[in-house]
Design an enzyme around this catalytic site. Structure first.
Site, PDB file in Angstrom:
ATOM      1  N   GLY A 158       0.814  -1.200   0.000  1.00 42.75           N
ATOM      2  CA  GLY A 158       0.000   0.000   0.000  1.00 42.75           C
ATOM      3  C   GLY A 158       0.855   1.260   0.000  1.00 42.75           C
ATOM      4  N   CYS A 159       0.198   2.403  -0.148  1.00 45.24           N
ATOM      5  CA  CYS A 159       0.924   3.666  -0.278  1.00 45.24           C
ATOM      6  C   CYS A 159       1.605   4.077   1.021  1.00 45.24           C
ATOM      7  CB  CYS A 159      -0.013   4.756  -0.780  1.00 45.24           C
ATOM      8  SG  CYS A 159      -1.520   4.979   0.188  1.00 45.24           S
ATOM      9  N   TYR A 160       0.861   4.128   2.125  1.00 43.18           N
ATOM     10  CA  TYR A 160       1.486   4.471   3.403  1.00 43.18           C
ATOM     11  C   TYR A 160       2.563   3.456   3.795  1.00 43.18           C
ATOM     12  CZ  TYR A 160      -1.971   8.135   4.557  1.00 43.18           C
ATOM     13  OH  TYR A 160      -2.746   9.271   4.579  1.00 43.18           O
ATOM     14  N   THR A 162       4.463   1.711   1.862  1.00 44.38           N
ATOM     15  CA  THR A 162       5.630   1.853   0.996  1.00 44.38           C
ATOM     16  C   THR A 162       6.526   2.986   1.475  1.00 44.38           C
ATOM     17  OG1 THR A 162       4.547   0.918  -0.951  1.00 44.38           O
ATOM     18  CG2 THR A 162       6.388   2.402  -1.344  1.00 44.38           C
ATOM     19  N   ALA A 163       5.967   4.186   1.624  1.00 44.53           N
ATOM     20  CA  ALA A 163       6.776   5.327   2.046  1.00 44.53           C
ATOM     21  C   ALA A 163       7.362   5.118   3.436  1.00 44.53           C
ATOM     22  CB  ALA A 163       5.930   6.603   2.018  1.00 44.53           C
TER      23      ALA A 163
END
Length: 354
Positions: A158-160, A162-163
Site C-alpha cells: 500500500g501507499c502508506y 511503501t513510504a
C-alpha cells in the site's frame, strides 16, 4: 512479442494511472480496461487526456477477454480481488493486485482489520509481496514460477506502507533501532489516496485549505507496516489528509538503540549502501529533506534523515507519489520483475520539476 495486458478497475485514480503507464510501456499490449459503471464508455470520454492516444473503451469486470491476457492488474477495492485473483491465476495469468487482499500473510489479521473472512488462503501463501526494494527474493520466486508456466500473484504494498517502510527498514534491519520501543509514524497523503468516489472528507469544500488526521489508531495499513518492518504491536501510526491531488510524506520516528551511532552522516551512508542497487530510491544528503513535489508523476521514493540526539531518535522521512510508487508505477515495477524485464522498463526517468 508484446505481453497482452488487462486492467480491472481502470477508471479509478490508480487504475487510470496504470492505463497511462501501460499504454506507453514498450512491452505491454493493453487490450482490456474494465469499469462496471462506465462499460461502453471510451477511455478518452471519461479522461480527455487520452484523446488521440487510445481508442479503448471500458468493459465490464467479467469481460472474457481478460482470460486471454498474459498479465492482469487488479485495481479494485479489497474483497473484490479475493473473488477474481484465484480464477485468473488458475488460468495461468500473472496477476498484479493493488488491493489489500493478499498483503497480510496471516488471514486472521486480515479478518480482524478488514472485517471479512479470507476466502483464498491457499493463494495467499503463494503470493509475493510487492515491495521490490525490500522483498526482491519474493518477486524472484514468482518470476521463476511464471517462467515455468505457472499463474502467479503479486500483492503490491500500500501507499502508506511503501513510504514508511522504505524510510524505516534500513535502520531497523541494521539493528539501529531499539527492539522494544514504539515506532511513531505521522504520514500525510493527497486526496487521490482516498479513491475516486467522493466523500464528505474529500469533497473540495471540506478538503481545500484543511489538514486533518483520520483513522487514528485504527487505520488498516497499520498491520501491513508492522508486518513489513517486523514491529508487531509497536507501531503508532497516524495518517493525515492534505489538500493535494497527489503525493505522500511519511515521517518515521525511530528510537535508537543504546549502541547505535548518533551521527547523521554515518546513517545516511548506511542508507545509501542499503539502497545502492535500487534505482527508484534516492537517499538525500543531510540536511536535505524530501518534498512530495519532487516525486509526483514518478516511481521514485526520496528519503531524508536526521538524528535528534537529545531524544535518541532517528527521524526518517519518505516521500512518494501515492498513485505512483504507492500504487500504479510500483505495480508496473513488480510486473517488470515478474516478467523478467528491467525494473525501470516503461517508467518515467525524470520527475516534473515545477
Amino acid at each position: 512479442m508484446a505481453i497482452t495486458t488487462g486492467i480491472v478497475g481502470a477508471a479509478g485514480f490508480a487504475g487510470i494511472e496504470l492505463t497511462r503507464l501501460a499504454l506507453r510501456h514498450p512491452d505491454l499490449d493493453l487490450r482490456v480496461v474494465t469499469s462496471n459503471e462506465l462499460a461502453g464508455t471510451p477511455v478518452s470520454t471519461e479522461y480527455p487526456g487520452f484523446v488521440g492516444i487510445t481508442d479503448l473503451a471500458f468493459t465490464t469486470h467479467d469481460d472474457p477477454a481478460l482470460d486471454a491476457c498474459d498479465l492482469v492488474f487488479l485495481a479494485v477495492p479489497h474483497t473484490a480481488a479475493l473473488a477474481m485473483a484465484p480464477k485468473l491465476v488458475e488460468r495461468g495469468v500473472a496477476v498484479i493486485d493493488l488491493s489489500a487482499d493478499f498483503r497480510l500473510k496471516d488471514p486472521a489479521v486480515y479478518e480482524r482489520w478488514y472485517a471479512t473472512p479470507h476466502t483464498a488462503t491457499d493463494l495467499l501463501a503463494r503470493a509475493a509481496f510487492g515491495l521490490p526494494e525490500l522483498f526482491p527474493d519474493d518477486l524472484a520466486r514468482v518470476a521463476a514460477a511464471r517462467a515455468a508456466g505457472e499463474g502467479v500473484l503479486v500483492a503490491c504494498a500500500g501507499c502508506y506502507p511503501t513510504a514508511t517502510s522504505l524510510a524505516g527498514a534500513p535502520a531497523i534491519r541494521s539493528g539501529l533501532v531499539s527492539p522494544d520501543a514504539a515506532v511513531v509514524v505521522d504520514a500525510i497523503s493527497g486526496v487521490t489516496g482516498a479513491g475516486k468516489k467522493a466523500s464528505a472528507r474529500t469533497h473540495f469544500c471540506f478538503a481545500d485549505e484543511n489538514l486533518e488526521a483520520y483513522g487514528v489508531a485504527t487505520h488498516r495499513h497499520t498491520p501491513e507496516i508492522e508486518q513489513i518492518l517486523g514491529i508487531e504491536g509497536r507501531l503508532v501510526f497516524t495518517p493525515h489528509l492534505a489538500p493535494l491531488n497527489r503525493g505522500l510524506l511519511s515521517t518515521v520516528n525511530l528510537p535508537l538503540a543504546s549502541d547505535a551511532p548518533r551521527d547523521t552522516a554515518a546513517i545516511v551512508e548506511l542508507y545509501q549502501a542499503f539502497y545502492a542497487d535500487d534505482p527508484f530510491v534516492h537517499v538525500l544528503p543531510a540536511p536535505t529533506m524530501p518534498k512530495t513535489s519532487s516525486v509526483v508523476g514518478t516511481n521514485y521514493a526520496h528519503v531524508g534523515l536526521a538524528v535528534n540526539e537529545r531524544a535518541g531518535m532517528l527521524v526518517a522521512v519518505g516521500a512518494i507519489d501515492n498513485l505512483g510508487k504507492g500504487a500504479a508505477s510500483q505495480a508496473v515495477q513488480c510486473a517488470n520483475a515478474v516478467l523478467g524485464l528491467p525494473q525501470t522498463r516503461g517508467l518515467e526517468a525524470m520527475s516534473v520539476p515545477v
